[in-house]
Scaffold this motif. Structure first.
Motif, PDB file in Angstrom:
ATOM      1  N   ASP A  39       0.807  -1.221   0.000  1.00  0.00           N
ATOM      2  CA  ASP A  39       0.000   0.000   0.000  1.00  0.00           C
ATOM      3  C   ASP A  39       0.838   1.269   0.000  1.00  0.00           C
ATOM      4  O   ASP A  39       0.283   2.375   0.018  1.00  0.00           O
ATOM      5  CB  ASP A  39      -0.939   0.006   1.217  1.00  0.00           C
ATOM      6  CG  ASP A  39      -2.006  -1.074   1.139  1.00  0.00           C
ATOM      7  OD1 ASP A  39      -2.286  -1.537   0.009  1.00  0.00           O
ATOM      8  OD2 ASP A  39      -2.556  -1.462   2.179  1.00  0.00           O
ATOM      9  N   GLY A  40       2.159   1.127   0.017  1.00  0.00           N
ATOM     10  CA  GLY A  40       3.021   2.313   0.021  1.00  0.00           C
ATOM     11  C   GLY A  40       2.836   3.180   1.249  1.00  0.00           C
ATOM     12  O   GLY A  40       2.898   4.417   1.174  1.00  0.00           O
ATOM     13  N   THR A  41       2.648   2.560   2.406  1.00  0.00           N
ATOM     14  CA  THR A  41       2.398   3.293   3.645  1.00  0.00           C
ATOM     15  C   THR A  41       3.544   4.241   3.988  1.00  0.00           C
ATOM     16  O   THR A  41       4.711   3.891   3.847  1.00  0.00           O
ATOM     17  CB  THR A  41       2.200   2.295   4.805  1.00  0.00           C
ATOM     18  OG1 THR A  41       1.143   1.396   4.479  1.00  0.00           O
ATOM     19  CG2 THR A  41       1.884   3.018   6.106  1.00  0.00           C
ATOM     20  N   VAL A  42       3.181   5.431   4.447  1.00  0.00           N
ATOM     21  CA  VAL A  42       4.167   6.362   4.989  1.00  0.00           C
ATOM     22  C   VAL A  42       4.259   6.118   6.494  1.00  0.00           C
ATOM     23  O   VAL A  42       3.260   6.250   7.216  1.00  0.00           O
ATOM     24  CB  VAL A  42       3.780   7.825   4.705  1.00  0.00           C
ATOM     25  CG1 VAL A  42       4.757   8.778   5.391  1.00  0.00           C
ATOM     26  CG2 VAL A  42       3.757   8.068   3.194  1.00  0.00           C
ATOM     27  N   TYR A  43       5.431   5.749   6.968  1.00  0.00           N
ATOM     28  CA  TYR A  43       5.614   5.395   8.371  1.00  0.00           C
ATOM     29  C   TYR A  43       6.048   6.621   9.175  1.00  0.00           C
ATOM     30  O   TYR A  43       6.632   7.563   8.628  1.00  0.00           O
ATOM     31  CB  TYR A  43       6.648   4.278   8.491  1.00  0.00           C
ATOM     32  CG  TYR A  43       6.130   2.946   7.999  1.00  0.00           C
ATOM     33  CD1 TYR A  43       5.703   1.974   8.891  1.00  0.00           C
ATOM     34  CD2 TYR A  43       6.022   2.675   6.629  1.00  0.00           C
ATOM     35  CE1 TYR A  43       5.204   0.751   8.444  1.00  0.00           C
ATOM     36  CE2 TYR A  43       5.520   1.463   6.176  1.00  0.00           C
ATOM     37  CZ  TYR A  43       5.115   0.505   7.083  1.00  0.00           C
ATOM     38  OH  TYR A  43       4.605  -0.705   6.632  1.00  0.00           O
ATOM     39  N   PRO A  44       5.767   6.638  10.464  1.00  0.00           N
ATOM     40  CA  PRO A  44       6.120   7.798  11.303  1.00  0.00           C
ATOM     41  C   PRO A  44       7.623   8.063  11.302  1.00  0.00           C
ATOM     42  O   PRO A  44       8.436   7.150  11.100  1.00  0.00           O
ATOM     43  CB  PRO A  44       5.637   7.385  12.708  1.00  0.00           C
ATOM     44  CG  PRO A  44       4.638   6.311  12.489  1.00  0.00           C
ATOM     45  CD  PRO A  44       5.062   5.592  11.244  1.00  0.00           C
ATOM     46  N   ASP A  45       7.990   9.299  11.529  1.00  0.00           N
ATOM     47  CA  ASP A  45       9.401   9.658  11.634  1.00  0.00           C
ATOM     48  C   ASP A  45      10.071   8.807  12.715  1.00  0.00           C
ATOM     49  O   ASP A  45       9.523   8.635  13.815  1.00  0.00           O
ATOM     50  CB  ASP A  45       9.560  11.137  11.991  1.00  0.00           C
ATOM     51  CG  ASP A  45       9.177  12.054  10.846  1.00  0.00           C
ATOM     52  OD1 ASP A  45       9.104  11.567   9.695  1.00  0.00           O
ATOM     53  OD2 ASP A  45       8.940  13.255  11.095  1.00  0.00           O
ATOM     54  N   GLY A  46      11.245   8.298  12.415  1.00  0.00           N
ATOM     55  CA  GLY A  46      11.982   7.505  13.377  1.00  0.00           C
ATOM     56  C   GLY A  46      11.564   6.056  13.444  1.00  0.00           C
ATOM     57  O   GLY A  46      12.084   5.291  14.272  1.00  0.00           O
ATOM     58  N   PHE A  47      10.634   5.637  12.575  1.00  0.00           N
ATOM     59  CA  PHE A  47      10.138   4.263  12.644  1.00  0.00           C
ATOM     60  C   PHE A  47      11.252   3.249  12.395  1.00  0.00           C
ATOM     61  O   PHE A  47      11.379   2.250  13.113  1.00  0.00           O
ATOM     62  CB  PHE A  47       9.009   4.048  11.634  1.00  0.00           C
ATOM     63  CG  PHE A  47       8.328   2.717  11.752  1.00  0.00           C
ATOM     64  CD1 PHE A  47       7.224   2.561  12.583  1.00  0.00           C
ATOM     65  CD2 PHE A  47       8.797   1.599  11.061  1.00  0.00           C
ATOM     66  CE1 PHE A  47       6.599   1.327  12.710  1.00  0.00           C
ATOM     67  CE2 PHE A  47       8.180   0.367  11.186  1.00  0.00           C
ATOM     68  CZ  PHE A  47       7.081   0.233  12.009  1.00  0.00           C
ATOM     69  N   ALA A  48      12.056   3.492  11.358  1.00  0.00           N
ATOM     70  CA  ALA A  48      13.128   2.541  11.042  1.00  0.00           C
ATOM     71  C   ALA A  48      14.111   2.403  12.196  1.00  0.00           C
ATOM     72  O   ALA A  48      14.600   1.305  12.483  1.00  0.00           O
ATOM     73  CB  ALA A  48      13.859   2.977   9.771  1.00  0.00           C
ATOM     74  N   ARG A  49      14.400   3.497  12.875  1.00  0.00           N
ATOM     75  CA  ARG A  49      15.308   3.449  14.020  1.00  0.00           C
ATOM     76  C   ARG A  49      14.718   2.590  15.138  1.00  0.00           C
ATOM     77  O   ARG A  49      15.415   1.757  15.740  1.00  0.00           O
ATOM     78  CB  ARG A  49      15.593   4.869  14.513  1.00  0.00           C
ATOM     79  CG  ARG A  49      16.594   4.923  15.665  1.00  0.00           C
ATOM     80  CD  ARG A  49      16.955   6.359  16.004  1.00  0.00           C
ATOM     81  NE  ARG A  49      15.805   7.160  16.405  1.00  0.00           N
ATOM     82  CZ  ARG A  49      15.227   8.089  15.652  1.00  0.00           C
ATOM     83  NH1 ARG A  49      15.699   8.361  14.439  1.00  0.00           N
ATOM     84  NH2 ARG A  49      14.172   8.774  16.089  1.00  0.00           N
ATOM     85  N   GLU A  50      13.435   2.778  15.434  1.00  0.00           N
ATOM     86  CA  GLU A  50      12.787   1.966  16.468  1.00  0.00           C
ATOM     87  C   GLU A  50      12.732   0.490  16.042  1.00  0.00           C
ATOM     88  O   GLU A  50      12.899  -0.409  16.877  1.00  0.00           O
ATOM     89  CB  GLU A  50      11.363   2.475  16.721  1.00  0.00           C
ATOM     90  CG  GLU A  50      11.300   3.839  17.394  1.00  0.00           C
ATOM     91  CD  GLU A  50      11.758   3.783  18.853  1.00  0.00           C
ATOM     92  OE1 GLU A  50      11.843   2.665  19.415  1.00  0.00           O
ATOM     93  OE2 GLU A  50      12.029   4.861  19.419  1.00  0.00           O
ATOM     94  N   LEU A  51      12.510   0.258  14.749  1.00  0.00           N
ATOM     95  CA  LEU A  51      12.473  -1.114  14.257  1.00  0.00           C
ATOM     96  C   LEU A  51      13.836  -1.785  14.452  1.00  0.00           C
ATOM     97  O   LEU A  51      13.911  -2.944  14.893  1.00  0.00           O
ATOM     98  CB  LEU A  51      12.087  -1.126  12.779  1.00  0.00           C
ATOM     99  CG  LEU A  51      12.166  -2.484  12.061  1.00  0.00           C
ATOM    100  CD1 LEU A  51      11.254  -3.503  12.726  1.00  0.00           C
ATOM    101  CD2 LEU A  51      11.809  -2.319  10.581  1.00  0.00           C
ATOM    102  N   GLU A  52      14.899  -1.081  14.148  1.00  0.00           N
ATOM    103  CA  GLU A  52      16.231  -1.654  14.334  1.00  0.00           C
ATOM    104  C   GLU A  52      16.507  -1.960  15.799  1.00  0.00           C
ATOM    105  O   GLU A  52      17.184  -2.952  16.116  1.00  0.00           O
ATOM    106  CB  GLU A  52      17.290  -0.722  13.763  1.00  0.00           C
ATOM    107  CG  GLU A  52      17.306  -0.698  12.229  1.00  0.00           C
ATOM    108  CD  GLU A  52      18.520  -0.005  11.664  1.00  0.00           C
ATOM    109  OE1 GLU A  52      18.941   1.026  12.250  1.00  0.00           O
ATOM    110  OE2 GLU A  52      19.048  -0.484  10.636  1.00  0.00           O
ATOM    111  N   GLU A  53      15.979  -1.134  16.704  1.00  0.00           N
ATOM    112  CA  GLU A  53      16.134  -1.416  18.138  1.00  0.00           C
ATOM    113  C   GLU A  53      15.394  -2.697  18.522  1.00  0.00           C
ATOM    114  O   GLU A  53      15.890  -3.515  19.307  1.00  0.00           O
ATOM    115  CB  GLU A  53      15.618  -0.236  18.963  1.00  0.00           C
ATOM    116  CG  GLU A  53      16.504   0.995  18.906  1.00  0.00           C
ATOM    117  CD  GLU A  53      17.882   0.728  19.489  1.00  0.00           C
ATOM    118  OE1 GLU A  53      17.960   0.094  20.564  1.00  0.00           O
ATOM    119  OE2 GLU A  53      18.880   1.147  18.862  1.00  0.00           O
ATOM    120  N   GLN A  54      14.196  -2.876  17.957  1.00  0.00           N
ATOM    121  CA  GLN A  54      13.430  -4.087  18.245  1.00  0.00           C
ATOM    122  C   GLN A  54      14.118  -5.326  17.677  1.00  0.00           C
ATOM    123  O   GLN A  54      14.125  -6.394  18.302  1.00  0.00           O
ATOM    124  CB  GLN A  54      12.014  -3.963  17.667  1.00  0.00           C
ATOM    125  CG  GLN A  54      11.113  -2.985  18.400  1.00  0.00           C
ATOM    126  CD  GLN A  54      10.689  -3.491  19.769  1.00  0.00           C
ATOM    127  OE1 GLN A  54      10.682  -4.698  20.035  1.00  0.00           O
ATOM    128  NE2 GLN A  54      10.322  -2.559  20.657  1.00  0.00           N
TER     129      GLN A  54
END
Length: 402
Positions: A39-54
């Motif tokens: 769906d080409g979702t726009v993710y919240p700012d900093g999402f990738a950083r939080e994902l890498e932490e998880q």
């Protein structure tokens, strides 16, 4: 933010069965995976950083003695050596890379040993889904009491219609608590009285253990697609079926056939395989059309399709499963794997349409290059892989676009 995945077996069973088959047959293979948001979702700012932490937090996970004991009891088809492997298994954040582009869209890639990275896919998808609702604030809409009642009603309808079904919803669940609620409600309803149908269990190994139900699963497209990349799509199904039966000695006999479409699979599905495998799983295309192809194939081989299981798992909901049950029960032994409709059906919340697919493989780390691969869905617009790779595979299989 709290760690989202807190149990080693909070994962689908088919990831473990495929991991076992990979070690048995391709112990030195290396692979690449890629994330797609359809769906080409726009993710919240900093999402990738939080994902890498998880993802980094996964390094703390170790399989417990209780989890191994449960797998030994419920999954007798697993060889004993595989549990020794799992005891020593540790996740490594260096296998993954996540980032957002300038528009906020998410990109995730894995690369490494197939036997190691294979256990990332479902966990990372579940993290992305739950993390998205947390970071957007939509998790505040989750009323788990109401969700239990809603799920219980789904169970009443499915069981009353004679459906035999399982929860397949880990990868796109709204949260761990949502899937936990689903399994509890389904089990409670199934055991409340005698029903024409049956709730069989869940694909999630940890929740199967917690609620003492059967862990359900065999394989995913990944196994066939990697083989298609290494050896070519024409014989990928033949090779995959042969390796699978050798690893599990005839157990786990439901084959997922649609990695490269029905036509090439049908050419590979000879009488010996048709007799050996207990049934097939329909995961794309029109359910009725695919079923009729399966029925005709079995009959052409002198096999009564009513003796074979057909699992339906293509974006089902309660209504569609009941509708399929009405016509499928006359010509096979139907069962249903229902995912997002079970684990991400809160009012006012839209499920993410996300996948992670294996896109390249090489049979040994000594090779200087990867072999690209893809998945050719029976659903239009759902082929997965680079467009040039999809076109090349379709040409090899004499397929036409659309």
């Amino acid at each position: 933010m709290e760690q989202i995945i807190r149990h080693f077996t909070d994962d689908d069973l088919y990831k473990f069965t495929m991991c076992c088959a990979v070690i048995d047959n391709f112990p030195r293979a290396r692979v690449k995976y890629s994330f797609t948001d359809r769906d080409g979702t726009v993710y919240p700012d900093g999402f990738a950083r939080e994902l890498e932490e998880q993802i980094a937090a996964l390094e703390s996970l170790e399989i417990t003695a209780d989890e191994i004991d449960f797998l030994r009891r419920r999954c007798s088809f697993m060889p004993g050596w595989f549990y020794t492997y799992l005891k020593g298994y540790r996740f490594d954040r260096r296998w993954t890379r996540a980032w957002q582009d300038a528009d906020g869209r998410l990109h995730v890639e894995f690369e490494g040993s197939w036997a190691e990275t294979i256990l990332l896919e479902v966990k990372v998808l579940a993290i992305i889904s739950e993390l998205y609702y947390e970071m957007t604030g939509q998790s505040r809409l989750f009323d788990y009491g109401a969700y239990y009642a809603k799920t219980y009603h789904k169970a009443e309808r499915l069981l009353g219609a004679g459906c035999v079904y399982s929860d397949f919803g880990t990868r796109r669940r709204a949260s761990f608590a949502a899937e936990d609620t689903v399994v509890r409600a389904m089990k409670d309803c199934c055991r409340s009285r005698e029903w024409p149908g049956r709730f069989v269990g869940t694909s999630n190994v940890y929740l199967a253990m917690k609620h003492d139900v059967l862990p359900i699963g065999t394989m995913a497209h990944e196994f066939v697609c990697a083989i298609g990349g290494m050896y070519g799509p024409q014989m990928a199904n033949h090779i995959a079926m042969n390796l699978w039966r050798n690893t599990f000695r005839g157990a786990l006999g439901t084959y997922l056939y649609d990695s490269y479409g029905w036509d090439i699979f049908s050419l590979n599905f000879s009488e010996d395989f048709a007799n050996l495998f207990k049934g097939l799983r329909i995961d794309s295309g029109d359910n009725r059309e695919q079923l009729m192809k399966i029925v005709e194939k079995y009959r052409s081989l002198g096999i009564d399709p009513r003796t074979k299981q057909v699992i339906f798992s293509n974006a089902l909901d309660t209504d569609s499963a009941i509708e399929v049950q009405k016509y499928a029960s006359e010509c096979c032994q139907p069962s249903f794997g229902i995912g997002t409709h079970f684990t991400n059906d809160f009012d006012g919340v839209r499920p993410l349409n996300i996948v992670i697919k294996l896109v390249a493989a090489k049979i040994t780390e000594s090779w200087a290059f990867y072999n690209d691969t893809c998945k050719l869905s029976e659903d239009e617009g759902k082929h997965t892989g680079r467009p040039d790779v999809v076109a090349r595979f379709m040409q090899a299989l004499n397929m036409t676009a659309g």
